[in-house]
Motif scaffolding. Structure first.
Motif, short mmCIF file in Angstrom:
data_model
loop_
_atom_site.label_atom_id
_atom_site.label_comp_id
_atom_site.label_asym_id
_atom_site.label_seq_id
_atom_site.Cartn_x
_atom_site.Cartn_y
_atom_site.Cartn_z
N GLY A 68 68.63 52.34 36.65
CA GLY A 68 68.16 51.01 36.30
C GLY A 68 67.42 50.30 37.41
N ASP A 69 67.41 50.87 38.59
CA ASP A 69 66.72 50.27 39.73
C ASP A 69 65.39 50.99 39.92
OD1 ASP A 69 66.27 48.67 41.98
OD2 ASP A 69 68.18 49.18 42.94
N THR A 70 64.64 50.62 40.92
CA THR A 70 63.39 51.29 41.30
C THR A 70 63.43 51.54 42.79
OG1 THR A 70 62.14 50.19 39.55
CG2 THR A 70 60.87 51.07 41.40
N MET A 71 63.05 52.75 43.20
CA MET A 71 62.90 53.04 44.62
C MET A 71 61.41 53.04 44.93
SD MET A 71 64.12 56.22 47.06
CE MET A 71 63.25 57.51 46.17
N THR A 72 61.02 52.25 45.92
CA THR A 72 59.62 52.21 46.34
C THR A 72 59.49 52.93 47.67
OG1 THR A 72 59.26 50.13 45.16
CG2 THR A 72 57.66 50.72 46.88
N MET A 73 58.67 53.97 47.67
CA MET A 73 58.41 54.75 48.87
C MET A 73 57.22 54.16 49.61
SD MET A 73 60.65 57.29 48.83
CE MET A 73 59.91 58.18 50.18
N THR A 74 57.37 54.02 50.93
CA THR A 74 56.27 53.61 51.80
C THR A 74 56.23 54.56 52.98
OG1 THR A 74 57.70 52.04 52.97
CG2 THR A 74 56.38 51.16 51.13
N GLY A 75 55.08 54.63 53.64
CA GLY A 75 54.97 55.53 54.77
C GLY A 75 53.84 55.15 55.71
N GLU A 76 53.98 55.65 56.94
CA GLU A 76 52.96 55.42 57.97
C GLU A 76 52.87 56.66 58.86
OE1 GLU A 76 52.11 52.62 61.90
OE2 GLU A 76 53.61 52.00 60.44
N VAL A 77 51.64 57.07 59.15
CA VAL A 77 51.42 58.19 60.06
C VAL A 77 51.81 57.75 61.47
CG1 VAL A 77 49.69 59.76 61.05
CG2 VAL A 77 49.56 59.12 58.62
N VAL A 78 52.75 58.49 62.08
CA VAL A 78 53.22 58.12 63.42
C VAL A 78 52.83 59.12 64.49
CG1 VAL A 78 55.11 56.65 62.60
CG2 VAL A 78 55.51 59.10 62.99
N ALA A 79 52.40 60.32 64.09
CA ALA A 79 51.97 61.32 65.07
C ALA A 79 51.05 62.33 64.39
CB ALA A 79 53.17 62.04 65.69
N LYS A 80 50.16 62.91 65.22
CA LYS A 80 49.21 63.90 64.72
C LYS A 80 48.81 64.79 65.89
CE LYS A 80 44.52 64.29 62.99
NZ LYS A 80 43.26 63.61 62.75
N ALA A 81 49.03 66.11 65.73
CA ALA A 81 48.64 67.05 66.77
C ALA A 81 48.70 68.47 66.24
CB ALA A 81 49.55 66.93 68.00
N ASN A 82 47.72 69.27 66.61
CA ASN A 82 47.72 70.71 66.32
C ASN A 82 47.98 71.04 64.85
OD1 ASN A 82 47.23 71.38 69.06
ND2 ASN A 82 49.40 71.02 69.47
N GLY A 83 47.37 70.29 63.97
CA GLY A 83 47.51 70.55 62.54
C GLY A 83 48.73 69.95 61.89
N HIS A 84 49.58 69.31 62.68
CA HIS A 84 50.79 68.68 62.16
C HIS A 84 50.60 67.16 62.07
CE1 HIS A 84 52.26 72.55 63.55
NE2 HIS A 84 53.35 72.36 62.85
N VAL A 85 51.06 66.59 60.96
CA VAL A 85 51.01 65.14 60.77
C VAL A 85 52.42 64.68 60.44
CG1 VAL A 85 50.08 63.24 59.39
CG2 VAL A 85 48.62 65.20 59.95
N GLU A 86 52.94 63.76 61.25
CA GLU A 86 54.28 63.23 61.03
C GLU A 86 54.17 61.85 60.40
OE1 GLU A 86 58.10 61.83 63.66
OE2 GLU A 86 57.04 63.64 64.29
N VAL A 87 54.87 61.67 59.28
CA VAL A 87 54.83 60.42 58.54
C VAL A 87 56.23 59.81 58.53
CG1 VAL A 87 54.34 59.33 56.32
CG2 VAL A 87 52.95 61.28 57.09
N GLN A 88 56.33 58.58 58.98
CA GLN A 88 57.59 57.85 58.86
C GLN A 88 57.67 57.33 57.44
OE1 GLN A 88 57.97 54.74 61.73
NE2 GLN A 88 60.00 54.16 61.07
#
Length: 147
Positions: free
Chosen positions: A100-120
């Motif tokens: 009955g609730d809603t989960m809202t997902m949000t994210g931000e790119v916090v790191a990027k190097a050598n083909g890897h992208v880390e998202v918080q």
């Protein structure tokens, strides 16, 4: 099942640290919670039997962690596009996800190097943050390059 997200076509070269992902609202239906618990072979009664969940101190059935992991990964890969794969999902759970609730997902790119992208990532519902942590995606063609 969801609203507010378009499938991504992000290219590694175009991603910048600090970039925010479009929010994703996920309606938390009883069917979603029960069926994903069963699909992940989590047969604990707190994920499918409301009466037993209440006996154990919960107000209702609630989402299991495997579903939360999957939704966090899916949120990021939908943004990242088809060439990215999940490298790692590292989340902590907080407030339960109840029907009955809603989960809202949000994210931000916090790191990027050598083909890897880390998202918080954060998945919040009316009770607070259900999940928080990071999802790392890998762009194979970009590995070994800094950008």
């Amino acid at each position: 099942m969801t609203a507010g997200v378009a499938l991504g076509v992000s290219r590694y070269e175009d991603i910048a640290v600090g970039e925010t992902l479009p929010a994703l609202a996920i309606p938390l239906t009883r069917t979603l919670i029960v069926s994903t618990a069963i699909a992940t072979r989590d047969f604990q009664d707190v994920h499918h039997d409301p009466e037993l969940a209440r006996e154990r101190g919960s107000k209702d059935v609630f989402m299991n962690i495997l579903t939360s992991n999957g939704l966090a990964g899916r949120f990021v890969t939908d943004w990242a596009g088809p060439s990215a794969t999940v490298g790692r999902v590292k989340i902590r759970l907080g407030a339960p996800n109840y029907p009955g609730d809603t989960m809202t997902m949000t994210g931000e790119v916090v790191a990027k190097a050598n083909g890897h992208v880390e998202v918080q990532v954060v998945g919040a519902n009316s009770l607070g943050n259900h999940l928080s942590g990071t999802v790392t995606v890998v762009y194979p063609a970009a590995q070994g390059r800094d950008a």
